[in-house]
Design an enzyme around this catalytic site. Structure first.
Site, PDB file in Angstrom:
ATOM      1  N   ASP A   1      29.670  36.970  56.399  1.00  0.00           N
ATOM      2  CA  ASP A   1      29.737  36.865  54.935  1.00  0.00           C
ATOM      3  C   ASP A   1      29.449  38.184  54.228  1.00  0.00           C
ATOM      4  OD1 ASP A   1      30.218  34.142  55.290  1.00  0.00           O
ATOM      5  OD2 ASP A   1      28.080  33.664  55.254  1.00  0.00           O
ATOM      6  N   GLU A   2      29.843  39.273  54.836  1.00  0.00           N
ATOM      7  CA  GLU A   2      29.573  40.597  54.269  1.00  0.00           C
ATOM      8  C   GLU A   2      30.597  40.983  53.208  1.00  0.00           C
ATOM      9  OE1 GLU A   2      30.136  40.050  57.521  1.00  0.00           O
ATOM     10  OE2 GLU A   2      28.399  40.655  58.707  1.00  0.00           O
TER      11      GLU A   2
ATOM     12  N   LYS B   1      34.071  40.593  54.104  1.00  0.00           N
ATOM     13  CA  LYS B   1      35.193  41.097  54.929  1.00  0.00           C
ATOM     14  C   LYS B   1      36.533  40.743  54.288  1.00  0.00           C
ATOM     15  CE  LYS B   1      33.623  38.735  58.439  1.00  0.00           C
ATOM     16  NZ  LYS B   1      32.303  38.301  57.913  1.00  0.00           N
ATOM     17  N   GLY B   2      36.626  39.484  53.790  1.00  0.00           N
ATOM     18  CA  GLY B   2      37.889  39.013  53.212  1.00  0.00           C
ATOM     19  C   GLY B   2      38.374  39.944  52.119  1.00  0.00           C
TER      20      GLY B   2
ATOM     21  N   ASN C   1      35.105  28.236  61.410  1.00  0.00           N
ATOM     22  CA  ASN C   1      33.724  28.531  60.988  1.00  0.00           C
ATOM     23  C   ASN C   1      33.711  29.678  59.974  1.00  0.00           C
ATOM     24  OD1 ASN C   1      34.581  30.268  63.025  1.00  0.00           O
ATOM     25  ND2 ASN C   1      32.628  30.356  64.086  1.00  0.00           N
TER      26      ASN C   1
ATOM     27  N   GLY D   1      34.690  31.836  56.697  1.00  0.00           N
ATOM     28  CA  GLY D   1      35.094  31.560  55.320  1.00  0.00           C
ATOM     29  C   GLY D   1      35.220  32.896  54.630  1.00  0.00           C
ATOM     30  N   HIS D   2      36.451  33.337  54.379  1.00  0.00           N
ATOM     31  CA  HIS D   2      36.684  34.663  53.799  1.00  0.00           C
ATOM     32  C   HIS D   2      37.238  34.507  52.387  1.00  0.00           C
ATOM     33  CE1 HIS D   2      37.142  36.327  58.173  1.00  0.00           C
ATOM     34  NE2 HIS D   2      35.941  35.888  57.896  1.00  0.00           N
TER      35      HIS D   2
ATOM     36  N   THR E   1      28.322  25.455  62.005  1.00  0.00           N
ATOM     37  CA  THR E   1      29.165  24.978  60.900  1.00  0.00           C
ATOM     38  C   THR E   1      29.762  23.605  61.229  1.00  0.00           C
ATOM     39  OG1 THR E   1      31.062  26.097  61.863  1.00  0.00           O
ATOM     40  CG2 THR E   1      29.794  27.345  60.234  1.00  0.00           C
TER      41      THR E   1
ATOM     42  N   ARG F   1      37.689  26.157  81.648  1.00  0.00           N
ATOM     43  CA  ARG F   1      39.101  26.031  82.027  1.00  0.00           C
ATOM     44  C   ARG F   1      39.651  24.619  81.914  1.00  0.00           C
ATOM     45  NH1 ARG F   1      37.080  29.154  86.974  1.00  0.00           N
ATOM     46  NH2 ARG F   1      35.371  27.875  86.202  1.00  0.00           N
TER      47      ARG F   1
ATOM     48  N   GLN G   1      32.955  36.361  61.333  1.00  0.00           N
ATOM     49  CA  GLN G   1      31.524  36.367  61.651  1.00  0.00           C
ATOM     50  C   GLN G   1      30.948  37.789  61.543  1.00  0.00           C
ATOM     51  OE1 GLN G   1      33.650  34.224  64.004  1.00  0.00           O
ATOM     52  NE2 GLN G   1      33.266  32.941  62.255  1.00  0.00           N
TER      53      GLN G   1
ATOM     54  N   ARG H   1      22.533  30.634  51.361  1.00  0.00           N
ATOM     55  CA  ARG H   1      22.290  31.624  52.418  1.00  0.00           C
ATOM     56  C   ARG H   1      20.867  32.152  52.291  1.00  0.00           C
ATOM     57  NH1 ARG H   1      27.977  34.385  50.797  1.00  0.00           N
ATOM     58  NH2 ARG H   1      29.333  33.034  51.999  1.00  0.00           N
TER      59      ARG H   1
ATOM     60  N   ASP I   1      26.461  45.751  43.178  1.00  0.00           N
ATOM     61  CA  ASP I   1      26.191  45.232  41.823  1.00  0.00           C
ATOM     62  C   ASP I   1      25.100  44.162  41.826  1.00  0.00           C
ATOM     63  OD1 ASP I   1      28.434  43.996  43.288  1.00  0.00           O
ATOM     64  OD2 ASP I   1      28.452  42.533  41.656  1.00  0.00           O
TER      65      ASP I   1
END
Ligand code: GDP
Ligand code: IMO
Ligand code: MG
Length: 423
Positions: free
Chosen positions: A13-14, A16-17, A38, A40-41, A128, A142, A223, A304, A332
């Site tokens: 959740d940094e 990335k999206g 799992n 979420g972007h 999640t 396998r 992730q 979070r 910000d």
């Protein structure tokens, strides 16, 4: 070569999206290689907010090829729901490709994820519940079903029968749950297969040709480094390799195919789910980060956990991902805090700990040692260049570079595409 990998440098959740969407504007290909729904972007574009789970974040550009690589675990129901939702917003999928080798998340994976978390009680990981761990476990065991199996009707019918018999034994005998019905899963998932078949191909071959043709390729991390199965805070991790090395196995490319590696971090730290978090704040500053930063999970809606930036974590991310630069998002969110802190190292039993410990028991005994900085109160969301930022904000970013040992190439000052300073 014109390739870049984007990895989460913290616990996910940094932002990335947002960065992938920015880089996707000039990309020919965006490739997801690990994780599943799992993730979420969030992408904010022209006032619209898109929340992506399995669809790569380059999807908003019609000319960009978006690849779901072999290392992703694909939930057919989720991916189709996501596509239907995006289609209503005008998104097209004629350039979406899904690898034939990608494993399929089945209803029994989600059921077992749920039951196993419940059985763990206070030791639950806080997953999640998207069936990620059980699906990767089947892959290693396998006995997983792959996209190629899903879209081959007789193979799917036969493999599903065998695996479901085994899974129903586990669901009932181990967890005391209710067995799942073969016929209804077969019918439901065969219908999904019909819709997904046209997207399925050997994406590794396409990527190899694209790399040789010097196409611009962005590998989209999901992730974050500390959720990595090997290098993260095991067992409070996910079940894949969200570090840069994971792109090779998960996209089917060699290590020499990745030229640059950009680590994405927030200007502070967050984590969802259980597990140790040295710089976690349970005070007014923690509340500021939660509320001003709108820190609620994109996938599960959970609040979070929030804390100060941790340079020990960033150094781990720089080292194991081979980061060539960092993007620091959400600067910000720090606006208005009088004093800011960054953990430079930890202390345990009177000894200095500079490298992130291998064992969470050792990590739990660590106390962070902070360097303190002046904050700023000016609105920074309209800054266009580094020099437009208040001096205190500039000093904070320069300290991140010094303490992490990596250049900060981008600074996020808002959720929108254009709220990003490139240095
Ligand atoms: P991801 O999983 O790494 O893609 O990140 P998420 O989308 O789960 O969470 C990041 C959140 O921060 C999203 O709501 C983004 O819209 C938001 N965001 C990203 N960059 C910035 C930024 O620089 N400032 C602010 N205020 N929000 C940001
Ligand atoms: P993005 O891509 C934040 C966390 C879960 C849990 C642990 C294991 O949006 O950054 P899992 O369901 O994977 O078995 O859960 O990993 N987790 C994430 N946390 N961002 C994510 O993805 C995450 N994906 C998994 O909260 O602690
Ligand atoms: Mg997320």
């Amino acid at each position: 070569m014109n390739t870049i990998a984007l990895v989460g440098a913290q616990w996910g959740d940094e932002g990335k999206g947002k960065i992938i969407d920015i880089l996707a504007e000039t990309a020919d290909y965006v490739v997801r290689a690990t994780g599943g729904s799992n993730a979420g972007h969030t992408v904010v574009s022209d006032g619209k907010t898109y929340k992506l789970h399995l669809i790569p974040s380059g999807i908003l550009y019609p000319d960009t090829v978006n690849i779901i690589g072999n290392g992703v675990v694909v939930d057919p129901k989720v991916v189709l729901e996501e596509m239907d939702g995006l289609a209503k917003l005008g998104v097209k999928f004629d350039k979406l490709l899904i690898d034939l080798r990608a494993h399929v998340v089945m209803p029994y994976h989600k059921e077992i994820d749920e039951l196993s978390e419940k059985a763990k009680g206070k030791d639950a990981i806080g997953t999640t519940k998207r069936g990620i761990g059980p699906c990767y476990a089947d892959k290693s065991d396998r006995i997983g079903l792959r996209m190629i199996d899903l879209i081959t009707p007789d193979v799917f019918a036969s493999k599903l029968k065998t695996v479901l018999e085994l899974k129903n034994k586990i669901i009932t005998a181990v967890y005391g749950g209710t067995p799942l019905d073969y016929k209804s899963i077969l019918d439901e998932y065969s219908a999904y297969a019909e819709r997904l078949e046209k997207f399925c191909c050997d994406t590794g071959v396409i990527l190899y040709d694209a790399i040789k043709a010097n196409k611009r390729i962005v590998f989209e991390g999901a992730q974050g480094t500390l959720l990595d199965l090997d290098s993260g805070t095991y067992p409070f991790v996910t079940s894949s390799h969200p570090i840069s090395g994971g792109f090779c196995a998960g996209a089917g490319v060699g290590p020499t195919a990745i030229k640059e590696c950009l680590g994405i971090a927030k200007s502070y730290t967050t984590r969802v789910g259980a597990g140790p978090f040295p710089t976690e704040l349970d005070d007014e500053v923690g509340k500021h980060l939660l509320n001003v930063g709108h820190e609620f999970g994109t996938t599960t809606g959970r609040p979070r956990r929030c804390g100060w930036l941790d340079a020990v974590i960033l150094r781990l991310a720089v080292r194991i991902n081979g980061l060539t630069s960092l993007a620091i998002n959400k600067l910000d969110t720090l606006t208005g805090l009088k004093k800011l802190k960054i953990a430079t190292h930890y202390v345990r039993d009177g000894k200095v700990v500079s490298d992130f410990p291998a064992d969470i028991m050792l990590l739990e005994g660590c106390t962070p040692v902070y360097e303190e900085f002046d904050g700023w109160s000016e609105d920074i969301t309209n800054a266009k260049a580094f020099d437009d930022l208040p001096k205190a904000a500039q000093r904070y970013i320069e300290a991140v570079e010094r303490l992490a040992g990596c250049r900060v190439a981008m600074i996020g000052i808002g959720p929108d595409r254009d709220k990003n300073i490139v240095r």
